[in-house]
Motif scaffolding. Structure first.
Motif, PDB file in Angstrom:
ATOM      1  N   HIS A  84       0.681  -0.976   0.161  1.00 49.27           N
ATOM      2  CA  HIS A  84       0.039  -0.087   0.409  1.00 49.27           C
ATOM      3  C   HIS A  84       1.012   1.427   0.038  1.00 49.27           C
ATOM      4  O   HIS A  84       1.933   1.154   0.983  1.00 49.27           O
ATOM      5  CB  HIS A  84      -0.779  -0.234   1.490  1.00 49.27           C
ATOM      6  CG  HIS A  84      -2.271  -1.523   1.038  1.00 49.27           C
ATOM      7  ND1 HIS A  84      -1.837  -1.980   1.389  1.00 49.27           N
ATOM      8  CD2 HIS A  84      -3.586  -0.479   0.909  1.00 49.27           C
ATOM      9  CE1 HIS A  84      -2.900  -2.533   1.312  1.00 49.27           C
ATOM     10  NE2 HIS A  84      -4.067  -2.781   0.761  1.00 49.27           N
ATOM     11  N   LEU A  85       0.101   1.932  -1.228  1.00 50.00           N
ATOM     12  CA  LEU A  85       1.095   3.603  -0.847  1.00 50.00           C
ATOM     13  C   LEU A  85       0.006   4.603  -0.029  1.00 50.00           C
ATOM     14  O   LEU A  85      -1.097   4.361  -0.380  1.00 50.00           O
ATOM     15  CB  LEU A  85       1.377   4.101  -1.942  1.00 50.00           C
ATOM     16  CG  LEU A  85       1.988   4.885  -2.036  1.00 50.00           C
ATOM     17  CD1 LEU A  85       3.493   5.079  -2.321  1.00 50.00           C
ATOM     18  CD2 LEU A  85       1.891   5.701  -3.893  1.00 50.00           C
ATOM     19  N   LEU A  86       0.776   5.283   0.471  1.00 48.15           N
ATOM     20  CA  LEU A  86      -0.007   6.628   1.207  1.00 48.15           C
ATOM     21  C   LEU A  86       0.408   7.756   1.383  1.00 48.15           C
ATOM     22  O   LEU A  86       1.558   8.266   0.876  1.00 48.15           O
ATOM     23  CB  LEU A  86       0.109   6.282   3.003  1.00 48.15           C
ATOM     24  CG  LEU A  86      -0.274   7.479   3.419  1.00 48.15           C
ATOM     25  CD1 LEU A  86      -1.699   7.784   4.089  1.00 48.15           C
ATOM     26  CD2 LEU A  86      -0.498   7.319   4.960  1.00 48.15           C
ATOM     27  N   VAL A  87      -0.004   8.217   0.239  1.00 48.02           N
ATOM     28  CA  VAL A  87       0.037  10.038  -0.201  1.00 48.02           C
ATOM     29  C   VAL A  87      -0.906  11.380   0.047  1.00 48.02           C
ATOM     30  O   VAL A  87      -1.892  11.480   0.113  1.00 48.02           O
ATOM     31  CB  VAL A  87       0.093   9.981  -2.162  1.00 48.02           C
ATOM     32  CG1 VAL A  87       0.974  11.237  -2.026  1.00 48.02           C
ATOM     33  CG2 VAL A  87       1.052   8.894  -2.389  1.00 48.02           C
ATOM     34  N   ASP A  88       0.079  12.036   1.443  1.00 50.64           N
ATOM     35  CA  ASP A  88      -0.645  12.887   1.793  1.00 50.64           C
ATOM     36  C   ASP A  88       0.099  14.312   0.437  1.00 50.64           C
ATOM     37  O   ASP A  88       1.048  14.576   0.488  1.00 50.64           O
ATOM     38  CB  ASP A  88      -0.023  13.693   2.783  1.00 50.64           C
ATOM     39  CG  ASP A  88      -0.381  14.095   3.397  1.00 50.64           C
ATOM     40  OD1 ASP A  88      -1.870  14.633   4.327  1.00 50.64           O
ATOM     41  OD2 ASP A  88      -0.112  15.884   3.428  1.00 50.64           O
ATOM     42  N   VAL A  89      -1.403  14.447   0.262  1.00 51.97           N
ATOM     43  CA  VAL A  89      -1.720  15.713  -1.247  1.00 51.97           C
ATOM     44  C   VAL A  89      -2.061  17.184   0.195  1.00 51.97           C
ATOM     45  O   VAL A  89      -2.650  17.389   0.793  1.00 51.97           O
ATOM     46  CB  VAL A  89      -2.039  15.392  -1.902  1.00 51.97           C
ATOM     47  CG1 VAL A  89      -1.743  14.678  -2.285  1.00 51.97           C
ATOM     48  CG2 VAL A  89      -3.592  14.997  -1.658  1.00 51.97           C
ATOM     49  N   PRO A  90      -1.364  18.677  -0.672  1.00 51.65           N
ATOM     50  CA  PRO A  90      -1.687  19.968  -0.187  1.00 51.65           C
ATOM     51  C   PRO A  90      -3.455  20.043  -0.001  1.00 51.65           C
ATOM     52  O   PRO A  90      -4.249  20.682   0.042  1.00 51.65           O
ATOM     53  CB  PRO A  90      -0.832  20.551  -0.121  1.00 51.65           C
ATOM     54  CG  PRO A  90      -0.077  20.615  -1.984  1.00 51.65           C
ATOM     55  CD  PRO A  90      -0.251  18.124  -1.013  1.00 51.65           C
ATOM     56  N   ASP A  91      -3.718  19.396  -1.662  1.00 54.30           N
ATOM     57  CA  ASP A  91      -4.840  20.346  -2.297  1.00 54.30           C
ATOM     58  C   ASP A  91      -5.918  18.881  -3.140  1.00 54.30           C
ATOM     59  O   ASP A  91      -5.565  19.046  -3.848  1.00 54.30           O
ATOM     60  CB  ASP A  91      -4.339  20.967  -3.464  1.00 54.30           C
ATOM     61  CG  ASP A  91      -5.840  21.709  -3.872  1.00 54.30           C
ATOM     62  OD1 ASP A  91      -6.651  21.404  -3.715  1.00 54.30           O
ATOM     63  OD2 ASP A  91      -5.761  23.702  -4.666  1.00 54.30           O
TER      64      ASP A  91
END
Ligand SMILES: [Zn+2]
Length: 239
Positions: free
Chosen positions: A191-198
């Motif tokens: 699993h990949l977890l990406v936090d994005v600002p928008d």
């Protein structure tokens, strides 16, 4: 010896060079993020969030060079880390190995450990801060570098059950290459977890966005299009 004789070290400039184009798609149609103060070419003391008009990638311009986060940025980070960890518990409750990319002082692994007591957390960061994080046992293994470095890619290939990127893609010169690097160190089914600002950049109407790239790279995106967080699973058939 008398007096202050230590050699003076020139201060590291806080920002990289200003960008005229989007690091995700190359478009030059960049706009100030609504509510932000916009790109400020030639203003050395400001770095603003800007959004690409074409693909909606959001990034800092000029990019921040790696270093300690500003206190104001750090304030809400622990809450966010906790929420992200809980979101991952539901999808992947018992990962054995986890790589936090751009981990800095390994704040995320420190928080995530509460939810994943049996998981081995490693950290990757372009700065030696990650070595200090290992020294205080916040991570088990520490790697200095980037996902796009050949020696990192080779050494960590398909090694991790989870790879996390917090506020990372918007700080790097080539986010697409870094994203592919993240998928390479993930084992099939991981699993990949990406936090994005928008979150708007995730909209399916923007075919060059993050979700589309993940699908193109053989992933199944498990989260909706409205959150600040993307969780994707690398399918067994992924390249
Ligand atoms: Zn773009």
């Amino acid at each position: 010896m008398s007096g202050p004789s230590a050699p003076s070290v020139p201060p590291v400039p806080p920002y990289g060079p200003y960008r005229e184009d989007c690091p995700w798609c190359g478009s030059r149609r960049l706009r100030a993020r609504p509510g932000g103060d916009g790109p400020r070419q030639g203003a050395p003391h400001r770095s603003a969030l800007v959004r690409c008009h074409d693909c909606r990638h959001v990034f800092r311009n000029p990019p921040l060079t790696p270093g300690p986060e500003r206190p104001v940025v750090r304030a809400g980070v622990r809450l966010k880390h906790g929420r992200a960890a809980r979101a991952m518990v539901r999808r992947c409750p018992e990962p054995e190995s986890w790589l936090d990319v751009g981990t800095g002082d390994a704040d995320f692994p420190l928080t995530a450990r509460t939810y994943f007591p049996y998981t081995s957390f490693d950290g990757l960061d372009p700065t030696p801060r990650v070595l200090r994080a290992r020294a205080v046992e916040r991570v088990e293994e520490a790697f200095v570098g980037r996902l796009t470095d050949h020696h990192i890619a080779v050494r960590l290939r398909e090694r991790y059950d989870v790879v996390s990127l917090f506020q990372y893609l918007e700080r790097v010169a080539d986010p697409r290459a870094e994203l592919r690097g993240a998928l390479r160190v993930l084992r099939p089914g991981g699993h990949l977890l990406v936090d994005v600002p928008d979150p708007r950049r995730l909209s399916p109407v923007h075919p060059v966005g993050l979700s589309a790239e993940l699908v193109a790279q053989g992933c199944t995106v498990l989260t909706g299009t409205r959150g600040h967080r993307v969780i994707a699973r690398k399918d067994a058939s992924a390249p």
